[in-house]
Design an enzyme around this catalytic site. Structure first.
Site, mmCIF file in Angstrom:
data_model
loop_
_atom_site.group_PDB
_atom_site.id
_atom_site.type_symbol
_atom_site.label_atom_id
_atom_site.label_comp_id
_atom_site.label_asym_id
_atom_site.label_seq_id
_atom_site.Cartn_x
_atom_site.Cartn_y
_atom_site.Cartn_z
ATOM 1 N N ASP A 264 3.947 -12.200 -14.821
ATOM 2 C CA ASP A 264 4.641 -10.927 -14.682
ATOM 3 C C ASP A 264 4.938 -10.409 -16.090
ATOM 4 O O ASP A 264 4.762 -11.115 -17.090
ATOM 5 C CB ASP A 264 5.916 -11.063 -13.836
ATOM 6 C CG ASP A 264 6.339 -9.712 -13.260
ATOM 7 O OD1 ASP A 264 5.842 -8.675 -13.740
ATOM 8 O OD2 ASP A 264 7.166 -9.674 -12.330
ATOM 9 N N TRP A 265 5.393 -9.174 -16.160
ATOM 10 C CA TRP A 265 5.594 -8.459 -17.434
ATOM 11 C C TRP A 265 6.446 -9.290 -18.396
ATOM 12 O O TRP A 265 7.615 -9.560 -18.121
ATOM 13 C CB TRP A 265 6.269 -7.121 -17.138
ATOM 14 C CG TRP A 265 6.510 -6.248 -18.318
ATOM 15 C CD1 TRP A 265 7.424 -6.478 -19.313
ATOM 16 C CD2 TRP A 265 5.869 -5.019 -18.629
ATOM 17 N NE1 TRP A 265 7.389 -5.459 -20.219
ATOM 18 C CE2 TRP A 265 6.439 -4.535 -19.832
ATOM 19 C CE3 TRP A 265 4.866 -4.265 -18.014
ATOM 20 C CZ2 TRP A 265 6.041 -3.339 -20.412
ATOM 21 C CZ3 TRP A 265 4.479 -3.072 -18.596
ATOM 22 C CH2 TRP A 265 5.058 -2.622 -19.786
#
Ligand code: BGC
Length: 735
Positions: A264-265
């Protein structure tokens, strides 16, 4: 046209080129000449790194992406195309209801078609992959991301995970026109942050994780989902992006996932904040060892993997495996043959927001709305009534949810517009009270929302106008809810309820005219309190998307009969959270017994205000007693459980017939009941149908005291009815 030998290609890549394939950066870097500096480049990438990245996120548009791809390919020494990814969560430009609402449709066929349309529009706009579906099980409405999930039930989430993946990807090859790759997220357990606070610690027993949280990811994988995203949270204290046991042991070895894993980011760099990595190099090592292939938006991989490999800290074979999975995905999408895939300006014009997509969005939105209460005031006759439409959501177009990043407000039909389109006479419209101001949706903090609302000088003027209109009307339709920025990522709320000024508005309007129908636009279950008691009807419209206003109007005026059912319980009180129907048995269950020492509150019932599976219709259905073709079975046999359902009202309608099972005695405490199947059936007035569920031994399996996934012989109860509170049950025995 180019066919590639991926192995040969990999062997020809330098170490830096391979590492580049594992970097994902934001699209805006490619549209600006030179290096982006300042806050937009907080990750600190340099020009060389940006030029080497193998994938891009967050931008779309055929012309734009074709240009970026062309420039990139011209410079790339091996002509490896870029992968374009983005969050297409509930539609690309034609925005559909938020996923929580989609679950409430209990209609996987419609949800599959919604994903198909989203894929077609996205593909025409040049995208190759969407970061969807999110299949995280959710039980806590304080968490803002419940709007992205299909709710609190494992079985429902499995059904919709499959439908969504098949909708995006199809089943005949990702390279086919109009198909995009899906990315199931967030692996794993992200939906259970403690206290409902986003990104917070997750504490789940292994049994609960395996039995209730993992199956929807498994369903997505079995449907062919090409990609998995790691979650931000820790599980048993280990952040997912560094969790080898989870990402390699469970995801790959046990669940059989062979595709690409993306962080994820910034989740790899956040391993430092979690306190499990000393620095970025350490974080890169942990993540590649755990099996994370793509590093989204950090410099961990691109600045450290080379040295780690050269110093023999990380085995180059791990890098090769990861790069191969990225190349494989590019190949599966047909990008080596055609790097632009379906990007096409003409298709964009004909497909995006076309009449067919809009009509479907309207139909789906109506099917996702849940009628929570109706004292006979709905549907409202189209003629002969004076109707006052009041409330901050009445004329607002932005009813789409924060993940509608490519959707545009101008394309949305508000409730006011929809009522005007229907040419309803004797109507008035007013706002009543200000909604929280539109600011940058993802940065809006609850504190600021209140301040903005209080500052509004027009408050009294708005209220007076609304009260006057309410007094002059036969019926008031009061549209209340949340600002879309109050749900979604990083939008946890300690009070999932209407804000004070909307409650005040309701009370003032109710005083002026008690014939109030409340329409709710919100991204999570809310504690409704007195409003639910007092209103004559309550319709949960969620955040319904581009055609949302039309769909609400269709229901209010009886052009559509509501058929949605809740996939998340509505608590009576915040203190009941987390609250969900498939709770476990306890030693002191409370069933209305006299005495103090039971599992209950002394100031509130245990039950939710509105349970999972609940929702009303404009017609009524009669459901017969449960019939079983036999009352015992061996592991190799099955039992057919059935009911007859009859529409005993005057309107055609749909009912969701739900089948729940309880294992009466197990080697570990079992849930009080679990959903095992549902059928959505449409019946004309007077029509009757038989609905049959096959009960197999497989449905009765669970993680036993020895952590074996199997069934145990004994007594079970099966209930079939129209909500999770049905008492329409029969017992059977597994021999
Ligand atoms: C979210 C993901 C999303 C990603 C890319 C993250 O902040 O948690 O769900 O896919 O951003 O936009």
């Amino acid at each position: 046209m180019r066919k590639v030998d991926l192995k040969k290609l990999l062997d020809n890549l330098s170490l830096e080129e391979k590492i580049g394939q594992l970097l994902q950066v934001c699209g805006y870097y490619y549209e600006i000449e030179g290096v982006v500096t300042g806050p937009q480049n907080s990750a600190g990438f340099n020009e060389r790194e940006i030029a080497s990245a193998g994938s891009v996120l967050g931008i779309a548009g055929a012309e734009r992406l074709k240009k970026i791809q062309k420039n990139y390919m011209e410079k790339h020494p091996h002509q490896i195309p870029l992968l374009f990814m983005a969050d297409v969560i509930n539609g690309y430009k034609t925005i559909f209801p938020i996923p929580l609402a989609q679950g409430c449709s209990f209609n996987p066929e419609l949800v599959k078609k919604c994903a198909e349309i989203s894929a077609m529009e996205s593909a025409a706009a040049g995208l190759h992959l969407t970061f969807s579906p999110m299949v995280d099980l959710v039980r806590d409405p304080r968490w803002g991301r419940v709007m992205e999930s299909t709710g609190e039930d494992t079985y429902v989430n499995c059904v919709f995970a499959k439908a969504t993946v098949e909708g995006y990807q199809g089943t005949d090859g990702l390279n086919k026109k109009g198909r995009i790759a899906a990315c199931v997220k967030h692996f794993a357990g992200y939906g259970a942050p403690m206290a409902g606070r986003d990104y917070n610690t997750v504490e789940l027993s292994e049994r609960t994780l395996r039995e209730q949280y993992l199956p929807p990811y498994q369903a997505a994988i079995e449907a062919g989902c090409s990609t998995v995203m790691t979650s931000f949270n820790t599980l048993d204290r280990v952040p997912s992006s560094a969790n080898k046991k989870l990402m390699r042991g469970i995801l790959r070895d046990e669940m059989g996932f062979e595709g690409m894993v993306i962080s994820d980011w910034a989740a790899i760099e956040e391993l430092i904040n979690h306190g499990v990595a000393q620095n970025r190099s350490d974080a890169a090592r942990l993540a590649i060892e755990a099996g994370v292939d793509i590093d989204m938006m950090t410099t961990c991989y691109c600045r450290n993997l080379k040295e780690l490999i050269e110093n023999k800290v990380v085995d180059e074979a791990l890098l090769d495996d990861a790069v191969m999975r990225v190349l494989q995905l590019k190949n599966d999408l047909g990008l080596f043959e055609n790097p632009f895939k379906d990007a096409d300006e003409k298709d964009e014009k004909t497909l995006i927001l076309c009449d067919e997509h809009r009509a479907f969005a309207r139909k789906l939105a109506a099917e996702t709305m849940v009628l929570l209460k109706n004292e006979g005031i709905l549907p409202i006759p189209k003629k002969g009534k004076k109707i006052a439409f009041i409330g901050p959501h009445t004329s607002r177009r932005w009813i789409c949810g924060v993940w509608s990043i490519f959707g545009e407000e101008k394309d949305v039909i508000s409730l006011e517009q929809a009522v005007r389109n229907k040419k309803i006479e004797n109507v008035t419209f007013s706002t009543g009270c200000p909604i929280l101001k539109d600011t940058d949706a993802l940065e809006l903090a609850e504190k600021d929302c209140t301040a903005i609302a209080e500052d509004n000088a027009n408050k009294q003027v708005l209220l007076d106008e609304a009260i006057l209109q309410a007094k002059n009307a036969d019926v008031v339709v009061l549209s209340l809810g949340e600002h879309p920025a109050q749900s979604g990522e990083a939008s946890s709320r300690v009070e999932p309820a209407l804000d004070a000024q909307q409650i005040e508005l309701f009370n003032k309007i109710y005083e002026a005219n008690p014939n109030v129908v409340v329409v709710l636009f919100n991204g999570r279950p809310l504690v409704l309190g007195e409003i639910f008691e007092k209103a004559k009807a309550v319709l949960e419209a969620w955040l319904p998307g581009t055609e949302g206003g039309n769909a609400v109007a269709d229901i209010l005026f009886g052009d559509e009969n509501p058929s949605g059912k809740l996939t998340m319980s509505f608590p009576r009180h915040i203190g009941q959270i987390p609250i969900y129907y498939n709770d476990f048995k306890t030693g002191r269950p409370y069933t209305g017994n006299k005495g103090k020492y039971f599992s209950k509150y002394i100031d509130c019932p245990n039950s939710p205000l509105l349970p999972f599976g609940y929702g009303l219709s404009y017609t009524s259905f009669e459901i017969s007693d449960v019939m079983l073709d036999r009352d015992s079975m061996t592991c190799k046999e099955s039992i057919f459980a059935s009911v007859r359902v009859k529409n005993v009202g005057k309107t055609a309608g749909k009912e969701v017939i739900q089948c729940y099972i309880r294992d009466e005695v197990g080697s570990v405490a079992r849930p009080v009941r679990e959903l095992k199947g549902f059928h959505k059936v449409e019946l004309q007035p007077g029509e009757e149908k038989e609905i049959v569920f096959e009960i197999t031994e497989e449905m009765l399996r669970f993680y036993t005291i020895d952590m074996e996934y199997k069934s145990e012989p004994g007594k079970f109860t099966v209930w079939i009815g129209s909500s999770s509170q049905t008492q329409n049950g029969r017992e059977f025995i597994l021999i």
